[in-house]
Design a protein around this motif. Structure first.
Motif, short mmCIF file in Angstrom:
data_model
loop_
_atom_site.label_atom_id
_atom_site.label_comp_id
_atom_site.label_asym_id
_atom_site.label_seq_id
_atom_site.Cartn_x
_atom_site.Cartn_y
_atom_site.Cartn_z
N SER A 18 0.90 -1.09 0.01
CA SER A 18 0.06 0.14 -0.01
C SER A 18 0.69 1.44 0.03
O SER A 18 2.01 1.26 0.37
N GLY A 19 0.42 2.39 -0.45
CA GLY A 19 1.12 3.56 -0.51
C GLY A 19 1.54 4.08 -1.84
O GLY A 19 1.00 3.20 -2.85
N ARG A 20 2.04 5.09 -1.97
CA ARG A 20 2.33 5.81 -3.30
C ARG A 20 3.80 5.32 -3.91
O ARG A 20 4.41 4.91 -3.05
N ALA A 21 3.99 5.51 -4.90
CA ALA A 21 5.42 5.19 -5.74
C ALA A 21 5.66 3.89 -5.40
O ALA A 21 6.91 3.97 -5.02
N PHE A 22 5.10 3.14 -5.64
CA PHE A 22 5.57 1.79 -5.48
C PHE A 22 6.95 1.28 -6.45
O PHE A 22 7.72 0.64 -5.91
N GLY A 23 6.76 1.92 -7.50
CA GLY A 23 7.85 1.67 -8.37
C GLY A 23 9.29 2.48 -7.94
O GLY A 23 10.36 1.93 -8.57
N ASN A 24 9.22 3.24 -6.93
CA ASN A 24 10.37 3.92 -6.62
C ASN A 24 11.05 2.95 -5.55
O ASN A 24 12.12 3.38 -4.78
N TYR A 25 10.64 1.73 -5.06
CA TYR A 25 11.15 0.82 -4.13
C TYR A 25 11.82 -0.26 -4.57
O TYR A 25 11.13 -0.69 -5.71
N ALA A 26 12.85 -0.80 -4.20
CA ALA A 26 13.22 -2.02 -4.50
C ALA A 26 12.57 -2.98 -3.56
O ALA A 26 12.05 -2.60 -2.38
N MET A 27 12.10 -4.20 -3.99
CA MET A 27 11.56 -5.22 -2.91
C MET A 27 12.58 -6.38 -2.89
O MET A 27 13.06 -6.86 -3.96
N GLY A 28 12.68 -6.67 -1.85
CA GLY A 28 13.49 -7.54 -1.50
C GLY A 28 12.65 -8.87 -0.66
O GLY A 28 11.47 -8.77 -0.11
N TRP A 29 12.96 -10.13 -0.79
CA TRP A 29 12.58 -11.36 -0.06
C TRP A 29 13.61 -11.78 0.84
O TRP A 29 14.69 -12.15 0.33
N PHE A 30 13.32 -12.00 2.19
CA PHE A 30 14.17 -12.66 3.08
C PHE A 30 13.49 -13.85 3.81
O PHE A 30 12.16 -14.07 3.55
N ARG A 31 14.14 -14.60 4.51
CA ARG A 31 13.55 -15.89 5.13
C ARG A 31 14.34 -15.95 6.51
O ARG A 31 15.28 -15.66 6.51
N GLN A 32 13.48 -16.79 7.44
CA GLN A 32 13.88 -17.06 8.56
C GLN A 32 13.34 -18.26 9.29
O GLN A 32 12.18 -18.32 9.58
N ALA A 33 14.55 -19.20 9.26
CA ALA A 33 14.18 -20.48 9.92
C ALA A 33 14.52 -20.43 11.27
O ALA A 33 15.23 -19.64 11.85
N GLY B 58 16.36 -12.96 -2.21
CA GLY B 58 16.44 -12.22 -3.53
C GLY B 58 15.74 -10.90 -3.77
O GLY B 58 14.99 -10.45 -2.72
N SER B 59 15.92 -10.14 -4.64
CA SER B 59 15.57 -8.80 -4.64
C SER B 59 15.32 -8.31 -6.25
O SER B 59 15.93 -8.93 -7.01
N ILE B 60 14.62 -7.45 -6.23
CA ILE B 60 14.25 -6.80 -7.71
C ILE B 60 14.22 -5.32 -7.48
O ILE B 60 13.36 -4.77 -6.46
N ASP B 61 14.95 -4.47 -8.03
CA ASP B 61 14.96 -3.00 -7.77
C ASP B 61 14.05 -2.39 -8.80
O ASP B 61 13.18 -2.69 -9.67
N TRP B 62 14.08 -0.93 -8.87
CA TRP B 62 13.31 -0.17 -9.55
C TRP B 62 13.62 -0.22 -10.95
O TRP B 62 12.73 0.39 -11.78
N SER B 63 14.62 -0.96 -11.44
CA SER B 63 14.78 -1.04 -12.88
C SER B 63 14.60 -2.63 -13.38
O SER B 63 15.01 -2.93 -14.28
N THR C 75 12.37 -24.37 4.12
CA THR C 75 11.32 -24.29 5.15
C THR C 75 11.73 -22.87 6.18
O THR C 75 12.81 -22.99 6.72
N ALA C 76 10.71 -21.92 6.07
CA ALA C 76 11.07 -20.86 6.98
C ALA C 76 9.77 -20.01 6.77
O ALA C 76 8.76 -20.22 6.02
N VAL C 77 9.83 -18.78 7.68
CA VAL C 77 9.00 -17.79 7.43
C VAL C 77 9.57 -16.87 6.36
O VAL C 77 10.79 -16.39 6.48
N TYR C 78 8.65 -16.46 5.37
CA TYR C 78 9.36 -15.73 4.50
C TYR C 78 8.58 -14.29 4.34
O TYR C 78 7.59 -14.03 4.71
N TYR C 79 9.75 -13.25 4.36
CA TYR C 79 9.30 -11.77 4.37
C TYR C 79 9.53 -11.23 3.37
O TYR C 79 10.68 -11.22 2.60
N CYS C 80 8.55 -10.27 3.00
CA CYS C 80 8.97 -9.28 1.76
C CYS C 80 9.32 -7.81 2.41
O CYS C 80 8.82 -7.52 3.39
N ALA C 81 10.00 -7.22 1.80
CA ALA C 81 10.63 -5.90 2.45
C ALA C 81 10.60 -5.08 1.47
O ALA C 81 10.97 -5.27 0.16
N ALA C 82 10.69 -3.56 1.45
CA ALA C 82 10.80 -2.39 0.52
C ALA C 82 11.88 -1.59 1.00
O ALA C 82 12.00 -1.01 2.29
#
Length: 125
Positions: free
Chosen positions: A25-40, A49-54, A90-97
């Motif tokens: 949620s929120g504005r300008a989503f395209g200006n954020y890199a998105m990452g995935w992390f996990r914790q066992a 992994g991650s995907i950036d604004w490009s 197997t882990a808890v997976y988190y997304c992050a911006a």
């Protein structure tokens, strides 16, 4: 302010697949890199992994060739497609911006400004 909500976790068999989603949620989503992390259990949170604004992607060696990250800026969504799942996934997976800025290192937890609540992924034999 960005709020992130993960979904799609659950139980899968080894060799199977799951697709995680992260709704932002929120504005300008395209200006954020998105990452995935996990914790066992008993382990530190680790980069997946991650995907950036490009749309550049980075993957941890442990998931390279099996996991794919994508994003849909029009829908404010990020995804983690997980194939050939292993027991050790197997882990808890988190997304992050992470806000767009120069010289940001997307593989570290501290680079991210917002986090979701996590979703459990359990891989069984």
């Amino acid at each position: 302010q960005v709020q992130l909500v993960e979904s799609g976790g659950g139980l899968a068999q080894a060799g199977g697949s799951l697709r995680l989603s992260c709704a932002a949620s929120g504005r300008a989503f395209g200006n954020y890199a998105m990452g995935w992390f996990r914790q066992a259990p008993g382990k530190e949170r680790e980069f997946v992994g991650s995907i950036d604004w490009s749309y550049n992607t980075i993957y941890a060696d442990s998931v390279k060739g099996r996991f794919t990250i994508s994003r849909d800026n029009a829908k404010n969504m990020a995804y983690l497609q997980m194939n050939s799942l292993k027991l050790e996934d197997t882990a808890v997976y988190y997304c992050a911006a992470a806000r767009q800025r120069a010289y940001v290192t997307l593989v570290v937890v501290t680079s991210y400004d917002y986090w979701g609540q996590g979703t459990q992924v359990t891989v069984s034999s």
